[in-house]
Design a protein around this motif. Structure first.
Motif, PDB file in Angstrom:
ATOM      1  N   ASN A   1       0.402  -2.672   5.033  1.00 43.90           N
ATOM      2  CA  ASN A   1      -0.290  -3.937   4.776  1.00 43.90           C
ATOM      3  C   ASN A   1       0.653  -5.104   4.501  1.00 43.90           C
ATOM      4  O   ASN A   1       0.275  -6.096   3.882  1.00 43.90           O
ATOM      5  CB  ASN A   1      -1.246  -3.780   3.589  1.00 43.90           C
ATOM      6  CG  ASN A   1      -0.516  -3.577   2.265  1.00 43.90           C
ATOM      7  OD1 ASN A   1       0.612  -3.062   2.240  1.00 43.90           O
ATOM      8  ND2 ASN A   1      -1.153  -3.971   1.170  1.00 43.90           N
TER       9      ASN A   1
ATOM     10  N   SER B   1       0.830  -1.202   0.000  1.00 44.78           N
ATOM     11  CA  SER B   1       0.000   0.000   0.000  1.00 44.78           C
ATOM     12  C   SER B   1       0.868   1.257   0.000  1.00 44.78           C
ATOM     13  O   SER B   1       2.042   1.214   0.374  1.00 44.78           O
ATOM     14  CB  SER B   1      -0.903   0.004   1.235  1.00 44.78           C
ATOM     15  OG  SER B   1      -0.130   0.171   2.418  1.00 44.78           O
TER      16      SER B   1
ATOM     17  N   ALA C   1       2.649  -5.719   9.312  1.00 40.69           N
ATOM     18  CA  ALA C   1       1.334  -5.849   9.936  1.00 40.69           C
ATOM     19  C   ALA C   1       1.192  -7.192  10.631  1.00 40.69           C
ATOM     20  O   ALA C   1       0.474  -7.316  11.626  1.00 40.69           O
ATOM     21  CB  ALA C   1       0.233  -5.690   8.884  1.00 40.69           C
TER      22      ALA C   1
ATOM     23  N   ARG D   1      -5.928  -7.118  -0.144  1.00 34.81           N
ATOM     24  CA  ARG D   1      -5.707  -6.282   1.044  1.00 34.81           C
ATOM     25  C   ARG D   1      -4.259  -6.311   1.512  1.00 34.81           C
ATOM     26  O   ARG D   1      -3.699  -5.291   1.899  1.00 34.81           O
ATOM     27  CB  ARG D   1      -6.622  -6.750   2.171  1.00 34.81           C
ATOM     28  CG  ARG D   1      -6.450  -5.992   3.472  1.00 34.81           C
ATOM     29  CD  ARG D   1      -7.328  -6.557   4.572  1.00 34.81           C
ATOM     30  NE  ARG D   1      -7.172  -5.826   5.819  1.00 34.81           N
ATOM     31  CZ  ARG D   1      -7.645  -6.246   6.990  1.00 34.81           C
ATOM     32  NH1 ARG D   1      -8.325  -7.383   7.061  1.00 34.81           N
ATOM     33  NH2 ARG D   1      -7.465  -5.528   8.087  1.00 34.81           N
ATOM     34  N   TRP D   2      -3.641  -7.501   1.487  1.00 35.51           N
ATOM     35  CA  TRP D   2      -2.327  -7.683   2.107  1.00 35.51           C
ATOM     36  C   TRP D   2      -1.237  -7.878   1.058  1.00 35.51           C
ATOM     37  O   TRP D   2      -1.464  -8.470   0.005  1.00 35.51           O
ATOM     38  CB  TRP D   2      -2.333  -8.886   3.060  1.00 35.51           C
ATOM     39  CG  TRP D   2      -3.366  -8.784   4.130  1.00 35.51           C
ATOM     40  CD1 TRP D   2      -4.524  -9.482   4.238  1.00 35.51           C
ATOM     41  CD2 TRP D   2      -3.332  -7.897   5.263  1.00 35.51           C
ATOM     42  NE1 TRP D   2      -5.230  -9.111   5.333  1.00 35.51           N
ATOM     43  CE2 TRP D   2      -4.516  -8.128   5.999  1.00 35.51           C
ATOM     44  CE3 TRP D   2      -2.438  -6.947   5.733  1.00 35.51           C
ATOM     45  CZ2 TRP D   2      -4.821  -7.438   7.171  1.00 35.51           C
ATOM     46  CZ3 TRP D   2      -2.733  -6.248   6.885  1.00 35.51           C
ATOM     47  CH2 TRP D   2      -3.902  -6.500   7.596  1.00 35.51           C
TER      48      TRP D   2
END
Length: 393
Positions: free
Chosen positions: A63, A58, A162, A105-106
């Motif tokens: 992330n 990101s 994260a 997302r990751w």
């Protein structure tokens, strides 16, 4: 320290002959991280780290997820077998769009461990004089491996993780990450591991190391100029047979094989094998075709070195340094890293949810087999906000 990134050249082939120079790298990327100082003193020069990624980092870099593999694993966490990857991903199904490690997302990063044989600098890599390190490769500790991964993290421009997750040897590295770099680990997930190698674990390792060293083709660790099939494959195969016995549970082995003979063979004086012997032969043969015996020695000794409390006032004091939101999972039938050793990690980390015990008949390998249950815990730990309470199982 150099951070020049290389992404196009072939991976370094392991000595077993699983790869040949010029084979595709199988999607691996490479980073030269410079010299790595070692815990015992000295340094390892001009280290290269191999890694794979899934997803996109990101703009704020918040992330990133680090996945640490076990003893004979590598960076290929997810994906099919193919050129450069003799086996499918060892956690297939966990990484991808809509999956537990959702790549929408990751940003997931999986390095090959320092000392390994799947692209990162290890005993089969060329030393500064151009010849393979072999017997000259230095003794490594888990902290040395994490030091290299910290340098890789810097080279990739990642400020913090994260989540750092790993099982078995990967769990040792994940735990060391949270102790060594608490400000850079937001969440921690340790599976089927321990805070310090025990006498029993070192004892199981000892005959494995001896089997490799006693192989006539080991040549003190300098066997890379031998012809095809001339490495210490027999010794590595014996080591794998011993290890694999500890990876599965007594109950599963008895139920699955018992005293059954291998199909078409007579073990009672006929020179044949029991079915369980054939099973161990199969796993030994698979490993010697994809793994380097010297790396097996180096990484096994690294696991023996594991003690988060060394030089830190003991295990409890070291675990007290961890600030990450933590989950720890044990396998109910694990006789190598039993639940009580995982419970010690839980007891020492300030922000840790209750121990998760995954009920599985598969022994230590349950952390690889029980992917669905592992994924459930991952999803909970990665839920928003990071500090929310997890429901204990």
């Amino acid at each position: 320290m150099s951070t020049q990134q290389e992404v196009s050249r072939p991976a370094v082939p392991p000595a077993s002959g699983a790869w040949r120079a010029g084979d595709p790298a199988g999607g691996r990327c490479f980073v030269r991280i410079g010299d790595v100082p070692l815990e015992r003193g000295g340094r390892l020069d001009n280290v290269e780290m191999a890694y794979e990624t899934w997803g996109t980092l990101s703009p704020t870099g918040d992330n990133a997820v680090l996945v640490c593999h076990a003893l004979t694993g590598d960076s290929h966490v997810s994906g099919d077998a193919g050129p450069g990857h003799p086996t499918p991903g060892w956690w297939n199904g966990l990484i991808g769009p809509g999956r537990e490690l959702d790549t929408d997302r990751w940003f997931v990063v999986a390095p090959n461990v320092l000392g390994g044989c799947q692209g990162s600098t290890g005993p089969s890599s060329p030393a500064p004089d151009g010849r393979p390190y072999g017997s000259r490769f230095p003794y490594l500790t888990v902290r040395d491996q994490v030091t290299a991964e910290v340098a890789l993290t810097d080279a990739l421009g990642i400020d913090h993780w994260a989540l750092v997750v790993g099982g078995s040897m990967g769990g040792m590295r994940a735990l060391e990450w949270a102790v060594m770099q608490p400000d850079r680990v937001e969440r921690l997930f340790v599976l089927a591991s321990t805070a310090a190698a025990t006498g029993d674990q070192i004892a199981w390792c000892s005959p494995q190391l001896m089997a490799i060293r006693c192989d006539a083709n080991f040549r003190g660790g300098d066997y890379y100029d031998a012809g095809p099939g001339q490495g210490p494959h027999n010794g590595l195969g014996v080591a794998r047979r011993i290890a694999h016995t500890t990876y599965r549970s007594e109950a599963e082995i008895n139920l699955r094989f018992g005293r059954l003979p291998q199909q078409g063979e007579n073990p009672l004086g006929g020179g044949g094998r029991f079915a369980v012997e054939s099973y161990l032969d199969h796993h030994a043969d698979k490993l010697v075709h994809r793994f380097d015996a010297n790396s097996y020695l180096v990484l096994s000794q690294t696991m023996n070195s594991h003690d988060v409390g060394r030089g830190r006032g003991g295990v409890a004091a070291a675990l007290g340094r961890v600030t990450a939101r933590t989950a720890v999972a044990a396998i109910s039938s694990d006789r190598l890293y039993p639940p009580e050793q995982n419970a010690e990690i839980v007891a020492g980390i300030p922000d840790c949810v209750p121990l998760r015990v995954i009920d599985s008949p598969y022994g230590h390998d349950g952390f690889l087999v029980e992917v669905e249950r592992v994924g459930e815990i991952l999803v909970e730990l990665l839920g928003e906000p990071a500090e929310r309470e997890l429901v204990s199982s």
